[in-house]
Design an enzyme around this catalytic site. Structure first.
Site, short mmCIF file in Angstrom:
data_model
loop_
_atom_site.label_atom_id
_atom_site.label_comp_id
_atom_site.label_asym_id
_atom_site.label_seq_id
_atom_site.Cartn_x
_atom_site.Cartn_y
_atom_site.Cartn_z
N CYS A 156 0.84 -1.20 0.00
CA CYS A 156 0.00 0.00 0.00
C CYS A 156 0.88 1.26 0.00
O CYS A 156 1.56 1.54 -0.97
CB CYS A 156 -0.97 -0.03 1.17
SG CYS A 156 -2.37 1.11 0.97
N HIS A 164 -3.33 -5.55 0.89
CA HIS A 164 -3.13 -5.86 2.30
C HIS A 164 -3.47 -7.32 2.54
O HIS A 164 -4.41 -7.86 1.95
CB HIS A 164 -4.05 -5.00 3.17
CG HIS A 164 -3.64 -3.56 3.25
ND1 HIS A 164 -2.57 -3.12 3.98
CD2 HIS A 164 -4.19 -2.45 2.68
CE1 HIS A 164 -2.47 -1.81 3.87
NE2 HIS A 164 -3.43 -1.38 3.09
#
Length: 512
Positions: free
Chosen positions: A333, A443
């Site tokens: 991310c 994630h």
């Protein structure tokens, strides 16, 4: 009607979230349909629901322990700090806007309270048991007039309150009595029991203090819960990272260093590495701590730009670039965004810098956008180059939470092909030409057992070590951890008395 119980604490980090997780599991095992609830949560570790909404990670984990699907009603208000005085306000899973603490308290609290009430009412109608978690302490005098997290919620739910205190930090009896003294009479009357948490030692030595406390307050101690290490249950507060921040690698064969950004978020992405038998996992916040790790992980962050500036000023940026020549680097991310060549923020979504140079380890540029992407996704690792080729074709799943879009250049390959729960299909992430640097928005990538083990085995082979044949099952370990922790708490608490307290409040509500 439903049985309700609210768990409040004498302060932050006394173990409320974990105790609520245990209670969710305990009542679920007894056959009840259970839901967790936390009206207002302040956390950078978040969870994406199946419909693409964002809530606090603790409530997602508690829902998993309860065996139910997490929904936005379980955490209708989420505050994600972006600085000392500003937070992104997420309402029912969708970002509303950034607000200062003063603006939020003065202008938005009345609206937030209505949102909270509606979510609470829905959960009460849908579930048999509600386990409600408070925030911080109910005795914060400066905050009580605008409280939507503690006693006001207990009043709305008409729930009994169990007060939790952490004995490990000392002053447990003072913290309990002091908290009670600062409550209004009606609030004190709602407190029906105490839990002393994180106890180490001989329980017999605590008995005189418990006797004194019960005589002084007239409120029973429902149990003393022992201090537990290495619970495989995700933590919400980054304070837990203090015990994992080390200056040197451990004795295991693979050294993994995770960069501890000032605004680190979703650090639970790396949790499965803690339980791999050949891995030393450490969090690094200083260039002198980095050393020569086999794998450097740049995790998520709530403020990519500010954390990238910090990375450069600390000297870690250059150290990571040097380490990438011989080791491996994984960015997730915000960490993925940093690995790129350039970051653009023309709308000042992240900071007051319109443009910033990245680490240059991936031929990727990122543009921040006001719209936030929050989806669960699954897919397959694509054909990867060189040292990551063995990962090709592996199934992966996880979730995305980000406010930027990244574009690959010619010197990188896409990492995986994903299909999101909303039907969107895309090639995602990037891998450099040697396969040693990977960036992804996914994630939970390390929660995929085969991906994680094969990645680690490639590091082992590169060091002249044989690969391991065993794979730690992340899902099985999580479920076992829920049961193990629930067993501990159920053994130590007077569950019969606790249940009678909840039943009494349910019957009182029916009469009303």
């Amino acid at each position: 009607m439903s049985l309700r119980l609210m768990v409040q604490g004498t302060s932050s980090d006394v173990g409320k979230s974990l105790l609520c997780t245990a209670l969710c599991r305990i009542f679920a095992r007894k056959g009840y349909r259970v839901a967790p609830f936390k009206s207002q949560n302040m956390a950078l570790n978040s969870y994406v629901t199946s419909d693409g909404k964002e809530i606090g990670r603790a409530q997602g984990v508690q829902a998993e322990a309860a065996g139910v699907e997490a929904t936005v009603d379980m955490n209708p208000i989420l505050l994600k700090p972006k600085g000392d005085m500003t937070s992104q306000v997420v309402v029912r899973g969708v970002p509303l806007q950034d607000m200062s603490a003063v603006e939020y308290r003065q202008n938005y609290i009345p609206q937030a309270l209505q949102v909270v009430k509606e979510s609470l009412d829905r959960l009460r109608s849908e579930f048999e048991v509600l386990i409600i978690e408070g925030a911080g302490s109910p005795a914060e005098i400066n905050l009580k007039s605008r409280d939507i997290a503690n006693m006001k919620i207990a009043e709305l739910a008409d729930a009994p309150v169990i007060l939790v205190a952490d004995i490990d930090r000392g002053g447990v009896f003072a913290s309990i009595v002091g908290t009670l003294e600062l409550l209004e009479a009606a609030e004190r009357n709602r407190v029906k029991g105490f839990i002393i948490n994180k106890f180490r030692g001989d329980i017999r030595l605590l008995a005189p203090g418990i006797d004194w406390l019960e005589k002084r307050t007239g409120i029973p101690v429902l149990g003393v819960v022992p201090y537990r290490r290495n619970l495989y249950i995700e933590s919400e507060d980054s304070v837990v990272l203090d015990s994992l921040t080390a200056a040197a690698a451990g004795q295991n064969q693979i050294d993994v260093a995770v960069i501890r950004f000032p605004f680190i978020s979703n650090f639970t992405d790396v949790d499965p590495l803690r339980f791999e038998p050949d891995v030393s996992l450490r969090f690094v916040a200083d260039v002198d701590q980095l050393g020569m790790p086999d794998l450097v992980i740049l995790p998520g962050t709530k403020n990519t730009v500010d954390d990238l500036v910090w990375l450069k000023r600390s000297g870690l940026a250059e150290a990571i670039r040097c380490r990438a020549k011989d080791g491996r680097v994984l960015g997730i991310c915000g960490g993925y965004q940093m690995l790129g060549s350039r970051l653009f923020d023309p709308d000042f979504v992240e900071s007051d810098l319109p443009e910033l140079e990245g680490l240059g380890l991936l031929d990727v540029t990122t543009r921040f956008l006001p719209q936030k992407t929050t989806v669960q996704a699954q897919g397959t690792v694509l054909t990867l180059p060189a040292q990551s080729a063995v990962l090709s074709g592996l199934p992966v799943e996880g979730y995305e939470i980000h406010m930027g879009q990244s574009e690959r250049g010619k010197r990188v390959a896409p990492f995986c092909r994903l299909e999101s729960e909303n039907g969107r299909k895309q090639e995602e992430g990037a891998v450099n030409e040697t396969g040693t640097v990977i960036g992804t928005y996914l994630h939970g990538i390390l929660h995929n057992d085969s991906f994680r083990r094969i990645l680690l085995d490639q590091i082992r082979i590169g060091k002249g070590l044989a690969p391991l044949e065993t794979t730690v099952s992340n899902h099985r370990r999580r479920q076992e951890a829920f049961d193990e922790w629930a067993d501990t708490v159920e053994t130590e608490l007077d569950m019969e008395r606790l249940f009678s307290i909840m039943k009494m409040f349910e019957e009182r509500s029916v009469i009303k």
